[in-house]
Design an enzyme around this catalytic site. Sequence first.
Site, mmCIF file in Angstrom:
data_model
loop_
_atom_site.group_PDB
_atom_site.id
_atom_site.type_symbol
_atom_site.label_atom_id
_atom_site.label_comp_id
_atom_site.label_asym_id
_atom_site.label_seq_id
_atom_site.Cartn_x
_atom_site.Cartn_y
_atom_site.Cartn_z
ATOM 1 N N ARG A 82 -55.638 21.546 -32.987
ATOM 2 C CA ARG A 82 -55.584 22.632 -32.024
ATOM 3 C C ARG A 82 -54.888 22.324 -30.712
ATOM 4 N NH1 ARG A 82 -61.110 24.479 -33.234
ATOM 5 N NH2 ARG A 82 -60.448 25.912 -34.842
ATOM 6 N N PHE A 114 -54.696 32.958 -35.357
ATOM 7 C CA PHE A 114 -54.975 31.873 -36.303
ATOM 8 C C PHE A 114 -55.510 30.622 -35.628
ATOM 9 C CE2 PHE A 114 -50.285 30.211 -36.787
ATOM 10 C CZ PHE A 114 -50.296 29.742 -35.495
ATOM 11 N N GLU A 115 -55.865 29.652 -36.457
ATOM 12 C CA GLU A 115 -56.488 28.403 -35.985
ATOM 13 C C GLU A 115 -57.791 28.682 -35.264
ATOM 14 O OE1 GLU A 115 -55.065 24.873 -35.118
ATOM 15 O OE2 GLU A 115 -52.921 25.307 -35.060
ATOM 16 N N GLY A 116 -58.476 29.718 -35.686
ATOM 17 C CA GLY A 116 -59.711 30.116 -35.014
ATOM 18 C C GLY A 116 -59.377 31.195 -34.015
#
Lengths: 253, 581
Positions: free
Chosen positions: B292, B413-415
């Site tokens: 992240r 995305f990515e959470g």
Amino acid sequence: MSRVLVGVKRVIDYAVKVRVKPDHSGVVTDGVKHSMNPFCEIAVEEAVKLKEKKLFKEVVAVSCGPAQATETIRTALAMGCDRGIHVEVTGKDYESLGPLQVSKIFAALAKKEEASLVILGKQAIDDDCNQTGQMTAALLDWPQGTFASEVEIEGDKVKVVREIDGGLETIKINMPAVVTADLRLNTPRYATLPNIMKAKKKKIANMKPADLGVDIVSRLEVLRVDEPPTRLAGVKVETVDDLVAKLKESGTI
Amino acid sequence: RGGLLVPCCYGAASFCSVVIDCCVNVGILSYFILFCFQAECFPYPEISNEELEEINSFVAPVEKFFAEDVDSKRIDHEAKIPPETLNGLKELGLFGIQVPEEYGGLGLSNTMYARLGEIISLDGSIAVTLAAHQAIGLKGLLIAGSEEQKAKYLPKLASGEHVAAFCLTEPGSGSDAASIQTKASLSEDGKTYLLNGSKIWISNGGFADVMTVFARTEVVGEDGVKKDKISAFIVERAFGGVTSGKPEDKLGIRGSNTCEVSFDNCPVPVENVIGEVGGGFKVAMNILNSGRFSMGSAGAGMIKKLIEMTAEYAGSRRQFGKHLSEFGMIQEKFAVMAQNAFVMESMAYLTAGMMDRPGLSDCSLEAAMVKVFSSEGGWVCVSEALQVLGGLGYTKNYPYERYLRDCRILLIFEGTNEILRMYIALTGLQYAGKVKMKKGNVGVVSEMLGKRLGEMFGRSRDLGLTGTDGVVHPALAVRTQSIMDEQLILKRVADILINLYAMTAVLSRSSRSISIGLRNHDHEVLLANTFCTDAFFKNNYWMTQLQKNSLENQDENIKKIARQVLEKRSYICSHPLDRTF
């Protein structure tokens, strides 16, 4: 006798907008992006290609300048050169370093390293001198193939196709010789990241011009550097007669 | 705590006064005590001269490649990355940036990965393709794989001969990743798992050769009870039973392949389980947490480029007899872009530096904060840059609209940023209140937080608590039952914490710049000061809103409006032109 010497120069990157120093003594280099002279990249590519064709055993990259010149040598090593030589020139000496001194250094190195071929870029994009290759050959009393767009080794001779004003000229010269690379000689490869890492293990020797017995005192003094005059707007004319009249007016015809 | 003292030790008097000024106003010292950041954020992490030279030598060829051999417009238009471009990326070594050298990769640190990310982000589709491959696709092998698995799969993945993908999300399980339904059933002879299920939104799903797939496996618990727990698997397309759907037609990052991937009795050898059977969810979270932070440097790289392009325009375009750059509202946009780039960079490299420090366990909280700030900051900055160019910015002749479309995905995305805010707030509160997080306790802790923060500010706050500390007012307890109510509180807590981390990063970085005399460090101080002052006021406002009965807190109304609208699933006001007579 199977060694190629390649010269690489660290110059201001071609994409940078060059600015003149306020005191007009030169251009701003501090904090400005630098990279290998594009014609030197072509020279390195050619040398590495010749080695890959097994025509030469070793390619040595040489650069003259301050500590940062080693970055340029590292790029050459990453492109495939075997080792490097950094000829240290700093400060005022570096500011006044020109083709004559560099060619003396290269001539000395060519003899010391027993090179069969010296390949340089045809000119540097910062000073556009187009002299180092020619002077090096003259000092060594070696034949020269300048503005090369094609290089072929035939035994102990080199066939060079030269880009000249009238078109293309093909010459055959004896080795040892000096060749300078022109734009269309090849397309330089990227220094890939894995190769850059491998190049870290390659050696760069460090020396001073004095170690080669070369005097780098400059016979030239830069008096002033100015930006080119701003381009003035043109004038549109309606007819050919108008054009002729305007040209006569300005004294052109 | 040492946090405030260290910058003073650097001895730059003028900066000290700025820092003290900010810190006193912001109460950073108190926040440090309260928050307990994972590791020292001062001094700002440094890399050795050798490493710096190395990273600079890497940057040059990558920049050259992206400037000369990447046609972003074409990639966006054709929704495809040309094979020559992909090959160029593979040859450059960009498919194995963090794979250890012994497996054929570059073995670079998180800091170096972030640095390269600044350049790679110049093309959104390429950035996502590479990230899906190495930041998540093969990361499972790096952090939880066995030696045999690494030796078998990493070399070809590092060279790009095989491309990786990360398969977690399903049609029914996006943010709620723990609810996935794909099943892996063990064969009778115990040697193979049969994989059945469907995954969606899989980047590189159309052509990935090696995928990290998450599925439920039957596990017998300590108490002898059978449970379905998630496990992580290395699945090769070559195993058979793997089909990919057609590429999704997306708003942005159109050159990145995104599609459905289905598994129909796909046989997976038991040796291909990553980590422990039943331990897959943790593996998934660790993978996602580890990648992240790089969104910060990617965003910063993009904004820096935008500033250059936009400034060229603002400095030459004239209206009303002046250059655009002379107008205040235009100047403000550049100030916003510069601050955002500064903060994103500072946060990203601070986080990467902490992650690279040996012995440091987990920077997932910090990485989440970087992600939220950078995705939203990036979106705002691209929009502002486009605005400077006006109508021109709106056309496809200029790259602004593509940058805008490409960066919209960063908030998703990515959470999603909503989920990450919950994570940030809950984790932060956990440290602050030292209270084990269970449903319903959120209210207690948030009130305690509010009270403690209020005390730090030297003002008393009426929080509606009666009785001793920790005893919750019955009304308060009832109030905290609804998740939505908690979310609005948590959102503010998260935003405050993100701002705190941003301020820390920015102060840490600029204090180092001053102390070592980096070029233009006074500009850094200016950026730091401006950002911190602004963030302080925002934090103050949110803190005020956190008070239960504060006028600034409109949560009750918000909740009510939403309930009425969602009940009718539409806007419910009568039309303004309606009559009753």
